[in-house]
Design a protein around this motif. Sequence first.
Motif, PDB file in Angstrom:
ATOM      1  N   PHE A  73       0.827  -1.203   0.000  1.00  0.00           N
ATOM      2  CA  PHE A  73       0.000   0.000   0.000  1.00  0.00           C
ATOM      3  C   PHE A  73       0.863   1.255   0.000  1.00  0.00           C
ATOM      4  CE2 PHE A  73      -2.686   3.141   2.350  1.00  0.00           C
ATOM      5  CZ  PHE A  73      -3.638   3.303   1.360  1.00  0.00           C
ATOM      6  N   TYR A  74       1.968   1.207   0.708  1.00  0.00           N
ATOM      7  CA  TYR A  74       2.934   2.312   0.731  1.00  0.00           C
ATOM      8  C   TYR A  74       3.437   2.601  -0.684  1.00  0.00           C
ATOM      9  CZ  TYR A  74       7.000   4.963   2.545  1.00  0.00           C
ATOM     10  OH  TYR A  74       7.939   5.922   2.837  1.00  0.00           O
ATOM     11  N   THR A  75       3.774   1.520  -1.411  1.00  0.00           N
ATOM     12  CA  THR A  75       4.221   1.673  -2.790  1.00  0.00           C
ATOM     13  C   THR A  75       3.130   2.293  -3.658  1.00  0.00           C
ATOM     14  OG1 THR A  75       5.611  -0.294  -2.557  1.00  0.00           O
ATOM     15  CG2 THR A  75       5.140   0.447  -4.796  1.00  0.00           C
ATOM     16  N   TRP A  76       1.909   1.807  -3.492  1.00  0.00           N
ATOM     17  CA  TRP A  76       0.778   2.330  -4.273  1.00  0.00           C
ATOM     18  C   TRP A  76       0.584   3.827  -4.007  1.00  0.00           C
ATOM     19  CZ3 TRP A  76      -3.987   4.510  -2.980  1.00  0.00           C
ATOM     20  CH2 TRP A  76      -4.904   4.626  -4.037  1.00  0.00           C
ATOM     21  N   ILE A  77       0.722   4.231  -2.751  1.00  0.00           N
ATOM     22  CA  ILE A  77       0.592   5.651  -2.395  1.00  0.00           C
ATOM     23  C   ILE A  77       1.662   6.482  -3.101  1.00  0.00           C
ATOM     24  CG2 ILE A  77       0.947   7.296  -0.504  1.00  0.00           C
ATOM     25  CD1 ILE A  77      -1.808   6.137  -0.469  1.00  0.00           C
ATOM     26  N   LEU A  78       2.900   6.012  -3.086  1.00  0.00           N
ATOM     27  CA  LEU A  78       3.991   6.753  -3.723  1.00  0.00           C
ATOM     28  C   LEU A  78       3.781   6.870  -5.229  1.00  0.00           C
ATOM     29  CD1 LEU A  78       7.127   5.386  -1.824  1.00  0.00           C
ATOM     30  CD2 LEU A  78       6.027   7.609  -1.560  1.00  0.00           C
ATOM     31  N   VAL A  79       3.370   5.775  -5.866  1.00  0.00           N
ATOM     32  CA  VAL A  79       3.110   5.807  -7.312  1.00  0.00           C
ATOM     33  C   VAL A  79       1.974   6.767  -7.614  1.00  0.00           C
ATOM     34  CG1 VAL A  79       2.367   4.456  -9.311  1.00  0.00           C
ATOM     35  CG2 VAL A  79       3.983   3.477  -7.682  1.00  0.00           C
ATOM     36  N   THR A  80       0.913   6.698  -6.812  1.00  0.00           N
ATOM     37  CA  THR A  80      -0.248   7.571  -7.021  1.00  0.00           C
ATOM     38  C   THR A  80       0.130   9.042  -6.880  1.00  0.00           C
ATOM     39  OG1 THR A  80      -1.725   5.865  -6.133  1.00  0.00           O
ATOM     40  CG2 THR A  80      -2.587   8.118  -6.258  1.00  0.00           C
ATOM     41  N   PHE A  81       0.782   9.384  -5.795  1.00  0.00           N
ATOM     42  CA  PHE A  81       1.164  10.780  -5.553  1.00  0.00           C
ATOM     43  C   PHE A  81       2.140  11.288  -6.610  1.00  0.00           C
ATOM     44  CE2 PHE A  81       0.243  10.873  -0.683  1.00  0.00           C
ATOM     45  CZ  PHE A  81      -1.113  10.749  -0.983  1.00  0.00           C
ATOM     46  N   SER A  82       3.104  10.437  -6.993  1.00  0.00           N
ATOM     47  CA  SER A  82       4.091  10.883  -7.983  1.00  0.00           C
ATOM     48  C   SER A  82       3.442  11.158  -9.330  1.00  0.00           C
ATOM     49  CB  SER A  82       5.203   9.839  -8.130  1.00  0.00           C
ATOM     50  OG  SER A  82       4.716   8.628  -8.656  1.00  0.00           O
ATOM     51  N   LEU A  83       2.473  10.320  -9.718  1.00  0.00           N
ATOM     52  CA  LEU A  83       1.767  10.541 -10.983  1.00  0.00           C
ATOM     53  C   LEU A  83       0.946  11.826 -10.942  1.00  0.00           C
ATOM     54  CD1 LEU A  83       0.554   6.908 -11.827  1.00  0.00           C
ATOM     55  CD2 LEU A  83       2.216   8.273 -13.120  1.00  0.00           C
ATOM     56  N   ILE A  84       0.251  12.049  -9.822  1.00  0.00           N
ATOM     57  CA  ILE A  84      -0.585  13.247  -9.696  1.00  0.00           C
ATOM     58  C   ILE A  84       0.270  14.514  -9.696  1.00  0.00           C
ATOM     59  CG2 ILE A  84      -2.133  14.516  -8.161  1.00  0.00           C
ATOM     60  CD1 ILE A  84      -3.251  11.813  -7.243  1.00  0.00           C
ATOM     61  N   ILE A  85       1.321  14.507  -8.879  1.00  0.00           N
ATOM     62  CA  ILE A  85       2.183  15.693  -8.787  1.00  0.00           C
ATOM     63  C   ILE A  85       2.873  15.980 -10.108  1.00  0.00           C
ATOM     64  CG2 ILE A  85       4.287  16.605  -7.701  1.00  0.00           C
ATOM     65  CD1 ILE A  85       3.421  15.181  -5.138  1.00  0.00           C
ATOM     66  N   ASN A  86       3.341  14.921 -10.786  1.00  0.00           N
ATOM     67  CA  ASN A  86       3.987  15.118 -12.083  1.00  0.00           C
ATOM     68  C   ASN A  86       3.013  15.661 -13.117  1.00  0.00           C
ATOM     69  OD1 ASN A  86       6.391  14.559 -13.953  1.00  0.00           O
ATOM     70  ND2 ASN A  86       4.762  13.409 -14.958  1.00  0.00           N
ATOM     71  N   ARG A  87       1.773  15.189 -13.049  1.00  0.00           N
ATOM     72  CA  ARG A  87       0.760  15.644 -13.998  1.00  0.00           C
ATOM     73  C   ARG A  87       0.384  17.104 -13.758  1.00  0.00           C
ATOM     74  NH1 ARG A  87       0.279  13.414 -18.853  1.00  0.00           N
ATOM     75  NH2 ARG A  87      -1.803  13.705 -19.747  1.00  0.00           N
ATOM     76  N   LEU A  88       0.347  17.498 -12.497  1.00  0.00           N
ATOM     77  CA  LEU A  88      -0.064  18.866 -12.160  1.00  0.00           C
ATOM     78  C   LEU A  88       1.066  19.874 -12.310  1.00  0.00           C
ATOM     79  CD1 LEU A  88      -2.258  18.226  -8.982  1.00  0.00           C
ATOM     80  CD2 LEU A  88      -3.061  18.763 -11.299  1.00  0.00           C
TER      81      LEU A  88
END
Length: 272
Positions: A73-88
């Motif tokens: 779940f920790y990994t999923w959180i990091l992937v999710t946040f990194s994708l969102i931040i990179n997109r924004l």
Amino acid sequence: MVEMKWLYEFIVFIYCLSLIGYFIDFIQTNRKVNRVAFWLLSTVWGLQTLFLLSQMLWHSEFPIADLYDGLYFYTWILVTFSLIINRLFRVDFFIFFTNVFAFFLMILHIFTTAYSDGTEQSMRLVSDLLVTHITLAIISYGFFTLSYVFSVMYLLQYRLLKEKKWNKRLLRLGDLGQLDTLAYIVIVLGTPLLLIANILGVIWGYTSTDEFYMIDVKTLGSFTVLVIYLIYLALRVVKGYQGRVMAVFNMFAFLFLLVNYFLFGSLSNFHF
């Protein structure tokens, strides 16, 4: 468990390709490669999300009950946040560095879960990841060998030109600029593979029941090889060094690689 094994292996494979793409973009600023890496990482996120949802639907629980599930779940959180931040905000280097760490956690989750399970299929998964570690390391060494050959050809061409020895061999060696570029490109390809291989190796060592020493001559040598080639890339990209000086550096880097592979390998407590 067989289906889960293939899912894990597929996620790791896609994740590796994504990190390699981001590494290439990090070194060369290649927008096409960056886009491919982004969609590969998005695929990783999609597969991870499906796994989380399946756990919730089939087992009626959110998969954070223990340390092992928490890592996933920790990994999923990091992937999710990194994708969102990179997109924004388009912070490309952020997504690369974040997912190097997230990939480490992903592999750690796989190894620890497999050993805690203790089934034959789980142990086979760990064995497959160990094979992946060795395979990626050897492939990276193959790339570094090609780079060494290009550097040797560069220095030979450079010497012939300096001594004004014009002959057919000079033409067949290739252009100096081309040889210098090819040596650099194959190092760009080999370095992330060695990075991933080292990550897999360390996690396997600490989670397996086999004998492992972090303070081992081959383990330290492998990380030294990685650092040497990272220095090469830093000198090339940051300092702008090219030509003869980098060819000489590359030759010494490859010589240390050979020492690590043959000499340090024979002195190691557990490596072949």
